[in-house]
Design a protein around this motif. Sequence first.
Motif, PDB file in Angstrom:
ATOM      1  N   ASN A  64       0.805  -0.805  -0.370  1.00 45.63           N
ATOM      2  CA  ASN A  64      -0.160  -0.076  -0.251  1.00 45.63           C
ATOM      3  C   ASN A  64       0.629   1.164  -0.168  1.00 45.63           C
ATOM      4  O   ASN A  64       0.769   2.306   0.106  1.00 45.63           O
ATOM      5  CB  ASN A  64      -1.310  -0.083   1.420  1.00 45.63           C
ATOM      6  CG  ASN A  64      -2.062  -1.242   1.197  1.00 45.63           C
ATOM      7  OD1 ASN A  64      -2.310  -1.776  -0.153  1.00 45.63           O
ATOM      8  ND2 ASN A  64      -2.254  -1.782   2.076  1.00 45.63           N
ATOM      9  N   LEU A  65       2.000   0.976  -0.586  1.00 47.36           N
ATOM     10  CA  LEU A  65       3.068   2.807  -0.894  1.00 47.36           C
ATOM     11  C   LEU A  65       2.423   3.415  -2.047  1.00 47.36           C
ATOM     12  O   LEU A  65       1.833   2.431  -3.934  1.00 47.36           O
ATOM     13  CB  LEU A  65       3.975   1.622  -0.954  1.00 47.36           C
ATOM     14  CG  LEU A  65       4.687   1.301   0.403  1.00 47.36           C
ATOM     15  CD1 LEU A  65       6.034   0.605  -0.220  1.00 47.36           C
ATOM     16  CD2 LEU A  65       4.769   1.738   1.294  1.00 47.36           C
ATOM     17  N   TYR A  66       2.911   4.975  -2.869  1.00 47.05           N
ATOM     18  CA  TYR A  66       2.265   5.219  -3.738  1.00 47.05           C
ATOM     19  C   TYR A  66       3.882   5.718  -4.374  1.00 47.05           C
ATOM     20  O   TYR A  66       4.780   5.787  -3.709  1.00 47.05           O
ATOM     21  CB  TYR A  66       1.415   6.626  -3.264  1.00 47.05           C
ATOM     22  CG  TYR A  66       0.254   6.228  -3.288  1.00 47.05           C
ATOM     23  CD1 TYR A  66      -0.692   6.078  -4.312  1.00 47.05           C
ATOM     24  CD2 TYR A  66      -0.411   5.983  -1.960  1.00 47.05           C
ATOM     25  CE1 TYR A  66      -2.071   5.341  -4.471  1.00 47.05           C
ATOM     26  CE2 TYR A  66      -1.626   5.475  -1.968  1.00 47.05           C
ATOM     27  CZ  TYR A  66      -2.971   5.191  -3.173  1.00 47.05           C
ATOM     28  OH  TYR A  66      -3.817   5.393  -2.468  1.00 47.05           O
ATOM     29  N   GLN A  67       3.664   5.408  -5.274  1.00 46.82           N
ATOM     30  CA  GLN A  67       5.167   6.331  -6.227  1.00 46.82           C
ATOM     31  C   GLN A  67       4.301   6.828  -7.458  1.00 46.82           C
ATOM     32  O   GLN A  67       3.952   6.073  -8.643  1.00 46.82           O
ATOM     33  CB  GLN A  67       6.160   4.595  -6.584  1.00 46.82           C
ATOM     34  CG  GLN A  67       7.526   4.994  -7.019  1.00 46.82           C
ATOM     35  CD  GLN A  67       8.292   4.035  -7.138  1.00 46.82           C
ATOM     36  OE1 GLN A  67       8.559   3.547  -5.505  1.00 46.82           O
ATOM     37  NE2 GLN A  67       9.004   3.883  -8.642  1.00 46.82           N
ATOM     38  N   ASN A  68       5.098   7.246  -7.875  1.00 50.10           N
ATOM     39  CA  ASN A  68       4.666   8.565  -9.041  1.00 50.10           C
ATOM     40  C   ASN A  68       2.875   8.763  -9.239  1.00 50.10           C
ATOM     41  O   ASN A  68       2.387   7.581 -10.647  1.00 50.10           O
ATOM     42  CB  ASN A  68       5.585   7.763 -10.457  1.00 50.10           C
ATOM     43  CG  ASN A  68       6.722   7.834 -10.506  1.00 50.10           C
ATOM     44  OD1 ASN A  68       6.952   8.467  -9.910  1.00 50.10           O
ATOM     45  ND2 ASN A  68       7.486   7.082 -10.715  1.00 50.10           N
ATOM     46  N   GLY A  69       2.576   8.574  -8.286  1.00 54.61           N
ATOM     47  CA  GLY A  69       0.995   8.432  -8.067  1.00 54.61           C
ATOM     48  C   GLY A  69       0.241   7.397  -8.409  1.00 54.61           C
ATOM     49  O   GLY A  69      -0.998   7.018  -8.790  1.00 54.61           O
ATOM     50  N   GLN A  70       1.166   5.793  -8.301  1.00 56.80           N
ATOM     51  CA  GLN A  70       0.648   4.444  -8.312  1.00 56.80           C
ATOM     52  C   GLN A  70       0.296   3.792  -7.305  1.00 56.80           C
ATOM     53  O   GLN A  70       1.419   3.449  -7.436  1.00 56.80           O
ATOM     54  CB  GLN A  70       0.964   4.107  -9.439  1.00 56.80           C
ATOM     55  CG  GLN A  70       0.939   4.410 -10.809  1.00 56.80           C
ATOM     56  CD  GLN A  70       2.078   3.463 -12.055  1.00 56.80           C
ATOM     57  OE1 GLN A  70       1.042   2.040 -11.948  1.00 56.80           O
ATOM     58  NE2 GLN A  70       2.475   4.620 -12.176  1.00 56.80           N
ATOM     59  N   LYS A  71      -0.751   3.084  -6.450  1.00 52.94           N
ATOM     60  CA  LYS A  71      -0.089   2.938  -5.326  1.00 52.94           C
ATOM     61  C   LYS A  71      -0.068   1.068  -5.923  1.00 52.94           C
ATOM     62  O   LYS A  71      -0.503   0.484  -6.896  1.00 52.94           O
ATOM     63  CB  LYS A  71      -1.855   2.155  -4.668  1.00 52.94           C
ATOM     64  CG  LYS A  71      -1.735   1.017  -3.806  1.00 52.94           C
ATOM     65  CD  LYS A  71      -3.401   1.447  -3.098  1.00 52.94           C
ATOM     66  CE  LYS A  71      -3.466   1.085  -1.590  1.00 52.94           C
ATOM     67  NZ  LYS A  71      -4.745   1.030  -0.709  1.00 52.94           N
ATOM     68  N   PRO A 140       3.059  -1.260  -9.637  1.00 52.41           N
ATOM     69  CA  PRO A 140       1.849  -0.716  -9.537  1.00 52.41           C
ATOM     70  C   PRO A 140       0.873  -2.468  -8.812  1.00 52.41           C
ATOM     71  O   PRO A 140       1.671  -3.444  -9.589  1.00 52.41           O
ATOM     72  CB  PRO A 140       1.752  -0.192 -10.598  1.00 52.41           C
ATOM     73  CG  PRO A 140       2.840  -0.039 -10.982  1.00 52.41           C
ATOM     74  CD  PRO A 140       3.764  -1.001 -10.730  1.00 52.41           C
ATOM     75  N   TYR A 141      -0.294  -2.409  -8.175  1.00 53.12           N
ATOM     76  CA  TYR A 141      -0.830  -3.789  -8.461  1.00 53.12           C
ATOM     77  C   TYR A 141      -1.354  -3.711  -8.977  1.00 53.12           C
ATOM     78  O   TYR A 141      -1.263  -4.972  -9.349  1.00 53.12           O
ATOM     79  CB  TYR A 141      -1.924  -3.218  -6.670  1.00 53.12           C
ATOM     80  CG  TYR A 141      -1.387  -2.968  -5.349  1.00 53.12           C
ATOM     81  CD1 TYR A 141      -0.484  -4.268  -4.918  1.00 53.12           C
ATOM     82  CD2 TYR A 141      -1.109  -2.262  -4.587  1.00 53.12           C
ATOM     83  CE1 TYR A 141      -0.392  -4.630  -3.573  1.00 53.12           C
ATOM     84  CE2 TYR A 141      -0.920  -1.941  -3.375  1.00 53.12           C
ATOM     85  CZ  TYR A 141      -0.831  -3.532  -2.663  1.00 53.12           C
ATOM     86  OH  TYR A 141      -0.122  -3.499  -1.360  1.00 53.12           O
TER      87      TYR A 141
END
Length: 167
Positions: A64-71, A140-141
């Motif tokens: 449940n992390l965000y990177q470049n706006g993606q979960k 990303p998930y």
Amino acid sequence: MVANLNHLSLVKDYDLVGTAFNAMFDKLASCLNANKSRYSFIKPNRPSTSISKVVFKNITTEHNLYQNGQKGMKVVVSFDIEGYKKQKCEVNAYFFYEDGKALKDINHSYRAADGQVSAGTYITPGWDTTTYTNLEIFIPYRELHLSYGKSNLKTYVEIFTPQKKNP
């Protein structure tokens, strides 16, 4: 969507010859399964293209992390690598269902050459023996291509030099 990952941290010495290597890990995998260990071992369906010596110390996941706006999630790897000073190497994480079936990529992103879902990063070791602690691989998930709900997954981490990579 929740993706639970089981992972295994093992000492892998790729200086071993093929049959001895495969027999050793087949035996380990059967022991883990027999003991109902919380860890799982996945042997890829392709010959090992890994570098000559690497020792995995730890493999974990952060969710449940965000990177470049993606979960998504990170696979975090700690390892020692020997004999590849100043040579570009690739660290990849491959993803599997709980039964060992590989997740397949459907949009040509986050994929291995064989179409399996993977994510990775490049490293260039600075010394003859280099230690990496907490090397992060984000995916990303949505790139796991799972249906809604809970999924129990496994991951396999592999390190190799690009010139030894399968075409």
